[in-house]
Design a protein around this motif. Sequence first.
Motif, PDB file in Angstrom:
ATOM      1  N   ILE A 276       0.768  -1.286   0.039  1.00 51.84           N
ATOM      2  CA  ILE A 276       0.108  -0.064   0.091  1.00 51.84           C
ATOM      3  C   ILE A 276       0.809   1.342   0.166  1.00 51.84           C
ATOM      4  N   VAL A 277       2.057   1.133   0.876  1.00 49.08           N
ATOM      5  CA  VAL A 277       2.847   2.506   0.996  1.00 49.08           C
ATOM      6  C   VAL A 277       3.686   2.486  -0.551  1.00 49.08           C
ATOM      7  N   GLN A 278       4.046   1.620  -0.923  1.00 50.55           N
ATOM      8  CA  GLN A 278       4.836   1.486  -2.301  1.00 50.55           C
ATOM      9  C   GLN A 278       4.034   2.060  -3.115  1.00 50.55           C
ATOM     10  N   ALA A 279       2.549   1.778  -3.312  1.00 52.19           N
ATOM     11  CA  ALA A 279       1.684   2.121  -4.458  1.00 52.19           C
ATOM     12  C   ALA A 279       1.537   3.699  -4.339  1.00 52.19           C
ATOM     13  N   LEU A 280       1.436   4.247  -3.168  1.00 47.30           N
ATOM     14  CA  LEU A 280       1.015   5.471  -2.751  1.00 47.30           C
ATOM     15  C   LEU A 280       2.349   6.369  -3.231  1.00 47.30           C
ATOM     16  N   ALA A 281       3.625   5.912  -2.677  1.00 50.16           N
ATOM     17  CA  ALA A 281       4.857   6.551  -3.079  1.00 50.16           C
ATOM     18  C   ALA A 281       5.083   6.568  -4.932  1.00 50.16           C
ATOM     19  N   ASP A 282       4.675   5.463  -5.231  1.00 55.14           N
ATOM     20  CA  ASP A 282       4.858   5.261  -6.982  1.00 55.14           C
ATOM     21  C   ASP A 282       4.072   6.076  -7.469  1.00 55.14           C
ATOM     22  N   ARG A 283       2.879   6.932  -6.969  1.00 54.07           N
ATOM     23  CA  ARG A 283       2.279   7.715  -7.693  1.00 54.07           C
ATOM     24  C   ARG A 283       2.875   9.219  -7.857  1.00 54.07           C
ATOM     25  N   ILE A 284       3.786   9.348  -7.179  1.00 47.18           N
ATOM     26  CA  ILE A 284       4.343  10.668  -7.002  1.00 47.18           C
ATOM     27  C   ILE A 284       5.467  10.672  -7.915  1.00 47.18           C
ATOM     28  N   PRO A 285       5.547  11.619  -9.123  1.00 48.46           N
ATOM     29  CA  PRO A 285       6.642  11.445 -10.077  1.00 48.46           C
ATOM     30  C   PRO A 285       7.864  11.640  -9.540  1.00 48.46           C
ATOM     31  N   GLY A 286       8.909  10.888  -9.985  1.00 48.55           N
ATOM     32  CA  GLY A 286      10.274  11.150  -9.486  1.00 48.55           C
ATOM     33  C   GLY A 286      10.663  10.363  -8.158  1.00 48.55           C
ATOM     34  N   VAL A 287       9.759   9.772  -7.609  1.00 46.30           N
ATOM     35  CA  VAL A 287      10.027   9.024  -6.309  1.00 46.30           C
ATOM     36  C   VAL A 287      10.171   7.602  -6.552  1.00 46.30           C
ATOM     37  N   ARG A 288      11.047   6.987  -6.134  1.00 44.36           N
ATOM     38  CA  ARG A 288      11.280   5.492  -6.327  1.00 44.36           C
ATOM     39  C   ARG A 288      11.171   5.030  -4.896  1.00 44.36           C
ATOM     40  N   CYS A 289      10.455   4.108  -4.788  1.00 45.78           N
ATOM     41  CA  CYS A 289      10.088   3.420  -3.417  1.00 45.78           C
ATOM     42  C   CYS A 289      10.855   1.975  -3.631  1.00 45.78           C
ATOM     43  N   ILE A 290      11.451   2.039  -2.406  1.00 43.48           N
ATOM     44  CA  ILE A 290      12.596   0.487  -2.063  1.00 43.48           C
ATOM     45  C   ILE A 290      12.224   0.340  -0.869  1.00 43.48           C
ATOM     46  N   PHE A 291      12.001  -1.159  -0.734  1.00 39.94           N
ATOM     47  CA  PHE A 291      11.897  -2.049   0.426  1.00 39.94           C
ATOM     48  C   PHE A 291      13.052  -2.108   1.252  1.00 39.94           C
ATOM     49  N   GLY A 292      13.258  -1.417   2.677  1.00 40.10           N
ATOM     50  CA  GLY A 292      14.155  -1.139   3.197  1.00 40.10           C
ATOM     51  C   GLY A 292      14.403  -2.232   4.535  1.00 40.10           C
ATOM     52  N   GLY A 293      13.566  -3.194   4.768  1.00 39.38           N
ATOM     53  CA  GLY A 293      13.607  -3.995   5.685  1.00 39.38           C
ATOM     54  C   GLY A 293      12.843  -4.044   6.460  1.00 39.38           C
ATOM     55  N   GLN A 294      12.999  -4.779   7.627  1.00 44.90           N
ATOM     56  CA  GLN A 294      12.124  -4.950   8.652  1.00 44.90           C
ATOM     57  C   GLN A 294      11.690  -3.697   9.718  1.00 44.90           C
ATOM     58  N   LEU A 295      10.640  -3.696  10.190  1.00 45.79           N
ATOM     59  CA  LEU A 295      10.261  -2.236  10.848  1.00 45.79           C
ATOM     60  C   LEU A 295      11.639  -1.902  12.075  1.00 45.79           C
ATOM     61  N   ARG A 296      12.005  -3.105  12.595  1.00 45.56           N
ATOM     62  CA  ARG A 296      13.007  -2.848  13.694  1.00 45.56           C
ATOM     63  C   ARG A 296      14.406  -2.061  13.188  1.00 45.56           C
ATOM     64  N   HIS A 297      14.336  -1.727  12.106  1.00 39.14           N
ATOM     65  CA  HIS A 297      15.503  -1.198  11.333  1.00 39.14           C
ATOM     66  C   HIS A 297      15.121   0.239  11.156  1.00 39.14           C
ATOM     67  N   ALA A 298      13.801   0.933  11.625  1.00 38.58           N
ATOM     68  CA  ALA A 298      13.293   2.147  11.273  1.00 38.58           C
ATOM     69  C   ALA A 298      13.999   3.157  11.714  1.00 38.58           C
ATOM     70  N   ALA A 299      14.699   2.943  13.017  1.00 43.91           N
ATOM     71  CA  ALA A 299      15.291   3.978  13.861  1.00 43.91           C
ATOM     72  C   ALA A 299      16.587   4.419  12.947  1.00 43.91           C
ATOM     73  N   GLN A 300      17.185   3.534  12.603  1.00 45.60           N
ATOM     74  CA  GLN A 300      18.283   3.634  11.658  1.00 45.60           C
ATOM     75  C   GLN A 300      18.097   4.408  10.435  1.00 45.60           C
ATOM     76  N   VAL A 301      17.065   4.192   9.877  1.00 38.32           N
ATOM     77  CA  VAL A 301      16.806   5.036   8.740  1.00 38.32           C
ATOM     78  C   VAL A 301      16.340   6.263   9.124  1.00 38.32           C
ATOM     79  N   GLU A 302      15.592   6.576  10.028  1.00 41.63           N
ATOM     80  CA  GLU A 302      14.820   7.733  10.364  1.00 41.63           C
ATOM     81  C   GLU A 302      16.087   8.665  10.962  1.00 41.63           C
ATOM     82  N   SER A 303      17.182   8.144  11.453  1.00 44.17           N
ATOM     83  CA  SER A 303      18.231   8.929  11.859  1.00 44.17           C
ATOM     84  C   SER A 303      18.786   9.817  10.645  1.00 44.17           C
ATOM     85  N   LEU A 304      18.642   9.446   9.617  1.00 44.68           N
ATOM     86  CA  LEU A 304      19.082  10.247   8.560  1.00 44.68           C
ATOM     87  C   LEU A 304      18.372  11.572   8.347  1.00 44.68           C
ATOM     88  N   THR A 305      17.228  11.718   9.162  1.00 41.78           N
ATOM     89  CA  THR A 305      16.431  13.010   8.395  1.00 41.78           C
ATOM     90  C   THR A 305      17.158  14.025   9.205  1.00 41.78           C
TER      91      THR A 305
END
Length: 86
Positions: A31-60
């Motif tokens: 569902i999230v990938q389908a929503l992101a794919d509707r935005i031109p220029g955005v490429r959606c990539i599966f980043g792994g399990q939810l337990r890794h979200a803190a590492q990804v969010e730390s880039l913000t």
Amino acid sequence: SEFTKDTGGTPHRVIDTDVLVLGEEREDIAIVQALADRIPGVRCIFGGQLRHAAQVESLTPNLIAINRRHKTHAGIRITGHGLELD
């Protein structure tokens, strides 16, 4: 060009970034990938399990700092030889 125009003639910045989606349930991820794919220029990539979200969010905060310092709209792009995303 860095800008594109919609049908109303209002200039919009072209997006060129990847979105990392993390999760446990394939249906939710799809569902999230389908929503992101509707935005031109955005490429959606599966980043792994939810337990890794803190590492990804730390880039913000880093992206925010880069954007403020350089007055730009920096984002993330995932690259790699043989990376199949489509």
